[in-house]
Design a protein around this motif. Structure first.
Motif, short mmCIF file in Angstrom:
data_model
loop_
_atom_site.label_atom_id
_atom_site.label_comp_id
_atom_site.label_asym_id
_atom_site.label_seq_id
_atom_site.Cartn_x
_atom_site.Cartn_y
_atom_site.Cartn_z
N CYS A 126 -24.64 48.43 -5.72
CA CYS A 126 -24.02 48.92 -5.49
C CYS A 126 -24.03 50.19 -5.40
CB CYS A 126 -23.30 49.48 -7.34
SG CYS A 126 -22.27 50.27 -7.38
N LYS A 147 -6.96 45.74 -20.25
CA LYS A 147 -7.51 46.92 -19.42
C LYS A 147 -8.04 47.90 -19.89
CE LYS A 147 -6.27 44.78 -16.05
NZ LYS A 147 -7.12 43.44 -15.69
N THR A 156 -12.93 38.12 -15.12
CA THR A 156 -12.78 36.73 -13.74
C THR A 156 -14.26 35.96 -14.53
OG1 THR A 156 -11.93 38.08 -12.68
CG2 THR A 156 -13.07 36.05 -11.27
N ARG A 166 -12.79 54.12 -12.07
CA ARG A 166 -12.22 53.51 -11.13
C ARG A 166 -13.01 52.19 -10.88
NH1 ARG A 166 -9.58 57.78 -8.66
NH2 ARG A 166 -10.66 58.13 -7.08
N TYR A 167 -14.35 52.72 -10.62
CA TYR A 167 -15.71 51.69 -10.60
C TYR A 167 -15.37 51.07 -11.73
CZ TYR A 167 -18.21 53.33 -6.74
OH TYR A 167 -18.40 53.74 -4.85
N CYS A 168 -15.48 51.57 -12.91
CA CYS A 168 -16.06 50.80 -14.14
C CYS A 168 -14.19 49.35 -13.95
CB CYS A 168 -15.90 51.82 -15.14
SG CYS A 168 -17.22 52.29 -15.50
N GLN A 169 -13.64 49.84 -13.70
CA GLN A 169 -12.43 49.26 -13.63
C GLN A 169 -12.48 47.64 -12.68
OE1 GLN A 169 -9.29 52.10 -12.09
NE2 GLN A 169 -8.03 51.33 -14.06
N LYS A 170 -13.04 47.83 -11.31
CA LYS A 170 -13.71 46.70 -10.64
C LYS A 170 -14.26 46.05 -11.35
CE LYS A 170 -12.17 49.26 -6.65
NZ LYS A 170 -13.32 50.17 -5.77
N GLU A 171 -15.60 46.79 -11.97
CA GLU A 171 -17.06 45.70 -12.84
C GLU A 171 -15.83 44.83 -13.92
OE1 GLU A 171 -18.65 45.40 -11.07
OE2 GLU A 171 -19.21 46.84 -10.16
N ASP A 214 -12.76 44.05 -14.48
CA ASP A 214 -12.79 42.37 -13.40
C ASP A 214 -13.16 41.60 -13.19
OD1 ASP A 214 -9.29 44.12 -13.92
OD2 ASP A 214 -9.52 45.02 -11.40
N ILE A 215 -14.08 41.65 -12.83
CA ILE A 215 -15.29 40.60 -12.24
C ILE A 215 -15.77 40.01 -13.67
CG2 ILE A 215 -17.99 40.39 -11.08
CD1 ILE A 215 -16.67 42.68 -9.38
N ALA A 264 -22.01 42.52 -12.77
CA ALA A 264 -21.28 43.55 -13.78
C ALA A 264 -21.00 44.21 -14.43
CB ALA A 264 -19.64 42.63 -13.41
#
Length: 392
Positions: A302, A369, A360, A349-354, A356-357, A228
């Protein structure tokens, strides 16, 4: 950290157990770099480093861990091969890039995870040495990428001698401060052969290597962080390059812009050059660089980003195709501005998902955020959002 700085720069200010920052001469950002006693000597090696100063203090620390570092490299590469189900023990450059990111990810993960973090000043000499050595292939591919050198996309593994030639020729052995890597050619070739070709086997782990693996813990969680964080870094660079290409298209039509728009454009271009130097100014170099970024993202699992950008109407191939050439001046300006806006919004939006990973994996679910405004600023400084708003 992983968004504001790439993993290497982000963690380079960490202090190891020897009382020195693990980034040594290359520690960044510069404002956090400590001034410590360091013995430098002129380099006598042939090639890109000849005559440059080399850091003998750091070299001694690495050489004290040389055998353990080779063994740790082998253990980590074998485990990554298992995790990725790779058919060969030899890496091509793209695969080596992914493995080499472990060099920076390991101390970053150990220091930033919420559970049992390594304290500042607590990174072991072995993990510090691996940080210095392990990032080598990544830095080579990064130099090739920024130069638009498609050698980075070759699918066949390479001999250690050929890898050394690429390393020396790419500039990866010379720091931003114009200091040379302190390792001899023989040592570098030997390490590259281990890291990229798996040239050694170690039937028994030393105590130090076992302790390092024990500190790392569950590698499945670590790989989640590694992949990520590596994707995030490349996604940010992809957005910077796509926007940079649009800035060059706008510069060709600068006479059609207002005085305010030209000022915003000039500032944005300055930010781009400050980040990447003069290498990407040639359109073919920039196109090749973008191609390499897509390939590395695919290597990191990706695979949808290219198609999503195309679906959003964002050109990801050659910018000067017939459709662009046939556009009016106003159409070119509008296309370039929309590319900046739409690519930034989509990649954000892709960066937000990464992120989050990443959070986590680190056990930091309460982390702050990022915002779209921060994404624009990270991509090209304070002026690019205002420029895009003015043109669309």
């Amino acid at each position: 950290m992983e968004f504001q700085h790439d993993m290497w720069n982000g963690i380079s200010t960490l202090y190891g157990a020897q009382g020195r920052q693990i980034g040594e001469n290359n520690t960044g950002p510069v404002r956090y770099k400590a001034v410590v006693d360091t013995e430098h000597h002129p380099c006598r090696f042939e090639g890109s480093r000849e005559g440059l100063l080399i850091n003998l203090t750091a070299l001694r620390h690495v050489m004290a861990e040389w055998k353990n570092a080779q063994q740790l490299t082998t253990v980590l590469r074998d485990d990554l091969i298992r995790y990725r189900k790779l058919p060969s023990k030899r890496f091509n450059l793209r695969q080596g890039y992914v493995f080499s990111k472990i060099g920076a990810a390991l101390p970053a993960y150990l220091a930033r995870r919420k559970s049992l973090p390594v304290a500042d000043g607590g990174l072991s000499p072995l993990d510090t040495a691996f940080f210095t050595l392990g990032v080598g292939p990544f830095m080579v591919v990064r130099e090739l990428m920024e130069a638009g050198d498609l050698t980075a996309l070759e699918t066949a593994p390479m001999s250690a001698e050929r890898l050394y030639e690429l390393t020396d020729g790419s500039g990866a052995l010379v720091s931003a401060e114009n200091k040379g890597c302190a390792g001899s050619k023989k040592r570098i070739v030997g390490f590259l052969d281990i890291a990229m070709n798996g040239s050694k086997e170690f039937p028994e782990l030393s105590t130090e290597v076992q302790l390092s693996m024990d500190r790392l813990g569950d590698t499945e969680i670590f790989y989640s962080y590694l992949f990520a964080a590596s994707r995030l870094e490349l996604l940010v660079k992809l957005n910077q390059y796509l926007c940079g290409r649009s800035l060059f298209l706008l510069a060709a039509q600068a006479q059609q812009l207002s005085h305010k728009e030209r000022a915003l454009l000039a500032d944005s271009q300055s930010q781009f050059r400050q980040e990447f130097g003069s290498k990407p100014e040639d359109s073919s170099v920039l196109n090749n660089t973008i191609k390499i970024v897509f390939a590395l993202l695919e290597e990191l699992n990706c695979t949808s980003i290219s198609q999503d950008l195309k679906n959003a109407g964002i050109p990801v191939g050659e910018p000067a195709d017939s459709s662009v050439r046939e556009q009016s001046v106003d159409g070119t300006i509008e296309t370039a501005a929309n590319t900046i806006r739409h690519s930034t919004e989509l990649i954000f939006r892709y960066c937000q998902k990464e992120l989050d990973i990443i959070n986590t994996s680190l056990g930091r679910l309460d982390s702050e955020k990022i915002t779209l405004e921060q994404m624009y600023y990270k991509v090209n400084g304070p002026s690019i959002k205002a420029l895009t708003d003015a043109l669309t």
